[in-house]
Design a protein around this motif. Structure first.
Motif, mmCIF file in Angstrom:
data_model
loop_
_atom_site.group_PDB
_atom_site.id
_atom_site.type_symbol
_atom_site.label_atom_id
_atom_site.label_comp_id
_atom_site.label_asym_id
_atom_site.label_seq_id
_atom_site.Cartn_x
_atom_site.Cartn_y
_atom_site.Cartn_z
ATOM 1 N N GLY A 74 0.796 -1.219 0.000
ATOM 2 C CA GLY A 74 0.000 0.000 0.000
ATOM 3 C C GLY A 74 0.832 1.274 0.000
ATOM 4 O O GLY A 74 0.287 2.380 -0.028
ATOM 5 N N GLY A 75 2.142 1.146 0.033
ATOM 6 C CA GLY A 75 3.006 2.324 -0.038
ATOM 7 C C GLY A 75 3.006 3.133 1.248
ATOM 8 O O GLY A 75 2.302 2.819 2.216
ATOM 9 N N ALA A 76 3.810 4.185 1.244
ATOM 10 C CA ALA A 76 3.857 5.075 2.407
ATOM 11 C C ALA A 76 2.485 5.703 2.641
ATOM 12 O O ALA A 76 2.084 5.948 3.779
ATOM 13 N N SER A 77 1.736 5.928 1.551
ATOM 14 C CA SER A 77 0.412 6.545 1.676
ATOM 15 C C SER A 77 -0.514 5.698 2.546
ATOM 16 O O SER A 77 -1.362 6.232 3.262
ATOM 17 N N HIS A 78 -0.341 4.400 2.486
ATOM 18 C CA HIS A 78 -1.146 3.510 3.330
ATOM 19 C C HIS A 78 -0.787 3.728 4.799
ATOM 20 O O HIS A 78 -1.652 3.665 5.683
ATOM 21 N N GLN A 79 0.478 4.016 5.057
ATOM 22 C CA GLN A 79 0.918 4.271 6.433
ATOM 23 C C GLN A 79 0.343 5.584 6.973
ATOM 24 O O GLN A 79 0.194 5.750 8.185
ATOM 25 N N PHE A 80 0.050 6.525 6.068
ATOM 26 C CA PHE A 80 -0.580 7.780 6.519
ATOM 27 C C PHE A 80 -1.858 7.463 7.295
ATOM 28 O O PHE A 80 -2.223 8.167 8.231
ATOM 29 N N ALA A 81 -2.563 6.383 6.877
ATOM 30 C CA ALA A 81 -3.792 5.979 7.573
ATOM 31 C C ALA A 81 -3.513 4.965 8.686
ATOM 32 O O ALA A 81 -4.103 5.021 9.759
ATOM 33 N N GLY A 101 4.723 18.485 0.961
ATOM 34 C CA GLY A 101 3.502 17.883 0.441
ATOM 35 C C GLY A 101 3.147 16.563 1.096
ATOM 36 O O GLY A 101 1.971 16.290 1.382
ATOM 37 N N TRP A 102 4.153 15.733 1.350
ATOM 38 C CA TRP A 102 3.852 14.418 1.931
ATOM 39 C C TRP A 102 3.416 14.532 3.384
ATOM 40 O O TRP A 102 2.523 13.807 3.824
ATOM 41 N N SER A 103 4.042 15.436 4.127
ATOM 42 C CA SER A 103 3.608 15.559 5.529
ATOM 43 C C SER A 103 2.211 16.165 5.605
ATOM 44 O O SER A 103 1.419 15.810 6.487
ATOM 45 N N ILE A 148 6.921 13.224 11.848
ATOM 46 C CA ILE A 148 7.750 14.061 10.961
ATOM 47 C C ILE A 148 8.024 13.314 9.646
ATOM 48 O O ILE A 148 7.887 12.098 9.574
ATOM 49 N N THR A 149 8.408 14.082 8.638
ATOM 50 C CA THR A 149 8.856 13.522 7.356
ATOM 51 C C THR A 149 10.338 13.849 7.266
ATOM 52 O O THR A 149 10.707 15.025 7.122
ATOM 53 N N THR A 150 11.192 12.832 7.386
ATOM 54 C CA THR A 150 12.626 13.136 7.557
ATOM 55 C C THR A 150 13.261 13.768 6.332
ATOM 56 O O THR A 150 14.214 14.525 6.445
ATOM 57 N N ASN A 151 12.736 13.435 5.153
ATOM 58 C CA ASN A 151 13.261 14.039 3.920
ATOM 59 C C ASN A 151 12.083 14.427 3.039
ATOM 60 O O ASN A 151 11.188 13.614 2.799
ATOM 61 N N ASN A 152 12.099 15.673 2.581
ATOM 62 C CA ASN A 152 10.968 16.181 1.813
ATOM 63 C C ASN A 152 11.304 16.141 0.328
ATOM 64 O O ASN A 152 11.979 17.018 -0.203
ATOM 65 N N THR A 153 10.781 15.095 -0.271
ATOM 66 C CA THR A 153 11.126 14.671 -1.620
ATOM 67 C C THR A 153 10.848 15.750 -2.665
ATOM 68 O O THR A 153 11.586 15.894 -3.629
ATOM 69 N N LEU A 154 9.765 16.519 -2.469
ATOM 70 C CA LEU A 154 9.401 17.544 -3.453
ATOM 71 C C LEU A 154 10.204 18.825 -3.258
ATOM 72 O O LEU A 154 10.621 19.458 -4.219
ATOM 73 N N ALA A 172 8.218 8.531 12.078
ATOM 74 C CA ALA A 172 8.883 9.195 10.954
ATOM 75 C C ALA A 172 8.585 8.513 9.631
ATOM 76 O O ALA A 172 8.740 7.298 9.488
ATOM 77 N N ASP A 173 8.182 9.321 8.655
ATOM 78 C CA ASP A 173 8.103 8.887 7.260
ATOM 79 C C ASP A 173 9.500 9.077 6.678
ATOM 80 O O ASP A 173 9.945 10.211 6.479
ATOM 81 N N MET A 174 10.205 7.985 6.443
ATOM 82 C CA MET A 174 11.566 8.046 5.888
ATOM 83 C C MET A 174 11.610 7.539 4.451
ATOM 84 O O MET A 174 12.650 7.044 3.999
ATOM 85 N N SER A 175 10.491 7.660 3.756
ATOM 86 C CA SER A 175 10.426 7.053 2.423
ATOM 87 C C SER A 175 11.579 7.464 1.518
ATOM 88 O O SER A 175 12.104 6.640 0.786
ATOM 89 N N SER A 176 11.960 8.743 1.566
ATOM 90 C CA SER A 176 12.969 9.161 0.590
ATOM 91 C C SER A 176 14.363 9.322 1.178
ATOM 92 O O SER A 176 15.265 9.773 0.472
ATOM 93 N N ASP A 177 14.561 8.935 2.438
ATOM 94 C CA ASP A 177 15.964 8.886 2.904
ATOM 95 C C ASP A 177 16.251 7.689 3.822
ATOM 96 O O ASP A 177 17.223 7.684 4.558
ATOM 97 N N ALA A 195 9.597 1.433 -0.422
ATOM 98 C CA ALA A 195 10.927 0.975 -0.859
ATOM 99 C C ALA A 195 11.447 1.681 -2.106
ATOM 100 O O ALA A 195 12.650 1.733 -2.336
ATOM 101 N N GLN A 196 10.538 2.267 -2.888
ATOM 102 C CA GLN A 196 10.904 2.616 -4.265
ATOM 103 C C GLN A 196 11.817 3.828 -4.425
ATOM 104 O O GLN A 196 12.149 4.199 -5.539
ATOM 105 N N LYS A 197 12.206 4.482 -3.325
ATOM 106 C CA LYS A 197 13.163 5.578 -3.456
ATOM 107 C C LYS A 197 14.586 5.059 -3.232
ATOM 108 O O LYS A 197 15.460 5.287 -4.032
ATOM 109 N N ASN A 198 14.774 4.373 -2.106
ATOM 110 C CA ASN A 198 16.165 4.068 -1.745
ATOM 111 C C ASN A 198 16.528 2.597 -1.646
ATOM 112 O O ASN A 198 17.708 2.273 -1.638
HETATM 113 C C1 LIG Z 1 7.077 9.010 -2.292
HETATM 114 C C2 LIG Z 1 6.742 9.395 -0.918
HETATM 115 C C3 LIG Z 1 5.512 9.028 -0.322
HETATM 116 C C4 LIG Z 1 4.432 8.279 -1.068
HETATM 117 O O1 LIG Z 1 4.787 6.971 -1.307
HETATM 118 P P1 LIG Z 1 3.755 5.952 -1.984
HETATM 119 O O2 LIG Z 1 4.537 4.671 -1.885
HETATM 120 O O3 LIG Z 1 3.513 6.400 -3.371
HETATM 121 O O4 LIG Z 1 2.530 5.911 -1.164
HETATM 122 C C5 LIG Z 1 5.293 9.392 0.974
HETATM 123 N N1 LIG Z 1 6.213 10.076 1.697
HETATM 124 C C6 LIG Z 1 7.382 10.464 1.145
HETATM 125 C C7 LIG Z 1 8.352 11.243 1.970
HETATM 126 C C8 LIG Z 1 7.688 10.125 -0.165
HETATM 127 O O5 LIG Z 1 8.850 10.512 -0.703
#
Ligand SMILES: *Cc1c(COP(=O)(O)O)cnc(C)c1O
Length: 362
Positions: A74-81, A101-103, A148-154, A172-177, A195-198
């Motif tokens: 479900g991706g990081a977005s699933h973790q938001f919920a 944007g992600w936070s 917190i969102t440790t790295n702000n991808t946008l 912590a949302d660490m999706s991009s670091d 997983a798809q960033k790092n």
């Molecule tokens: C890409 C990203 C997301 C969203 O990830 P999905 O897997 O598409 O849900 C959330 N948080 C951060 C910081 C991201 O870089």
């Protein structure tokens, strides 16, 4: 075979050796006469891959035994919920620090589950161009957790110090670091990362969560949304994304082989250092909007004098084998993602191109 210089923001570059291993093993995984994708998720072959991925992750990040490591979907977005569903009881509220944007998305989603507060936001002024200081955080000592969102991808900003939250659990949302360097896992109660960033392909999300927190989590929500369910079943409650986990295993095995996260950090700092130095030297042409102490090592954003020049920059770079340089659709500009798998040699090609482009157009 011509591999491009891949600066994609996610899904993003993967180590060539991880892909080559997948290619070698694809048709006949370890002499079993079939690919790993065709194996049962409850059979020996996948069990070996799954457990290896988990133990590599524990070893690389020095994850203490009182933390679960889960592979979810479900991706990081699933973790938001899932985070608020599990950790936000009706009589409490959760603190969110808004740094991009992600936070904002995480905050909005949590607001659909329960009470939320903004503990700090850097949206005002130069929009999300910095990380707030500790003194700017207005923290609720009774909060269920701080997010917190440790790295702000946008926006290309990154927390370089872990905020102090006292007794309140830090999520912590660490999706991009995730895994860009060694961290002290104990500073966090729960970490999640797509997983798809790092560390691999899309389709699997890593959750590292303190066991007592998972234990205390709400039980009146559907089982599939409870961390407890996945922890009790070693992430095999339902069919996991087996191929994605297999590729994560390949990526982690290479990280270990190449010297672990200290070496990963050294490489990442060298790449970002080279790019930021170039931007600073050519600041008459390129404009880096992020405040210096908040600069991200993973996503480097900058502008050119006009949007027309930015379009030409992206197009000419593509002709020279550099892809993924256009900024996010909401921010515009240029974004260079320098995740773990991006080689220093690719950044060298890019900065040479940037110097030439500035000379021709400046
Ligand atoms: C890409 C990203 C997301 C969203 O990830 P999905 O897997 O598409 O849900 C959330 N948080 C951060 C910081 C991201 O870089």
């Amino acid at each position: 075979m011509a591999r491009v210089h891949n600066f994609n923001a996610g899904p993003a570059a993967l180590p060539l050796a991880a892909l080559e291993r997948a290619q070698r093993e694809l048709l006949d995984f370890e002499g079993t006469g079939m690919s790993i994708i065709e194996h049962s998720h409850r059979g020996k072959a996948f069990e070996g891959v799954h457990n290896e991925a988990l133990s590599l992750l524990r070893e690389l990040l020095s994850i203490p035994d009182d933390y679960h490591v889960l592979f979810l979907q479900g991706g990081a977005s699933h973790q938001f919920a899932m985070v608020p569903l599990n950790l936000l009881p009706a009589d409490k509220s959760a603190d969110y620090v808004l740094t991009g944007g992600w936070s904002e998305k995480a905050y909005e989603e949590a607001g659909r589950v329960g009470a939320v507060r903004v503990a700090a936001s850097t949206a005002e002024g130069k929009r999300f161009a910095r990380i707030p200081k500790q003194s700017e955080l207005s923290l609720d000592a009774n909060a269920a957790y701080v997010h917190i969102t440790t790295n702000n991808t946008l926006f290309g900003t990154q927390w370089h110090d872990v905020p102090e939250t006292g007794a309140v659990p830090l999520v912590a949302d660490m999706s991009s670091d995730f895994l860009w360097r060694p961290i002290d896992v104990r500073r966090y109660a729960l970490i999640y990362a797509g997983a798809q960033k790092n560390i691999g392909p899309s389709g699997v999300t890593v959750v590292v969560a303190r066991k007592d927190l998972v234990e205390r989590g709400r039980k009146d929500i559907p089982k599939i949304f409870q961390y407890r369910t996945h922890a009790e079943n070693n992430s095999l409650y339902n069919t996991p994304p087996t191929f994605a986990i297999y590729l994560v295993r390949n990526v982690l095995a290479i990280a270990k082989e190449q010297g672990g996260l200290a070496e990963v950090e050294r490489k990442n700092r060298a790449k970002a250092g080279l790019l930021y130095t170039t931007l600073d030297e050519l600041s008459g042409f390129y404009r880096a909007p992020v405040e210096r102490e908040s600069r991200s090592v993973m996503n480097v954003v900058f502008r050119l004098p006009t949007e027309d020049l930015e379009k030409r920059f992206v197009a000419e770079a593509a002709k020279q084998g550099m892809v993924g340089l256009a900024g996010h659709r909401v921010t515009g500009g240029i974004r260079v993602s320098l995740y773990n798998a991006v080689e220093l040699a690719s950044v060298e090609v890019l900065v040479n191109f940037m110097k030439d482009f500035a000379k021709q157009s400046g």
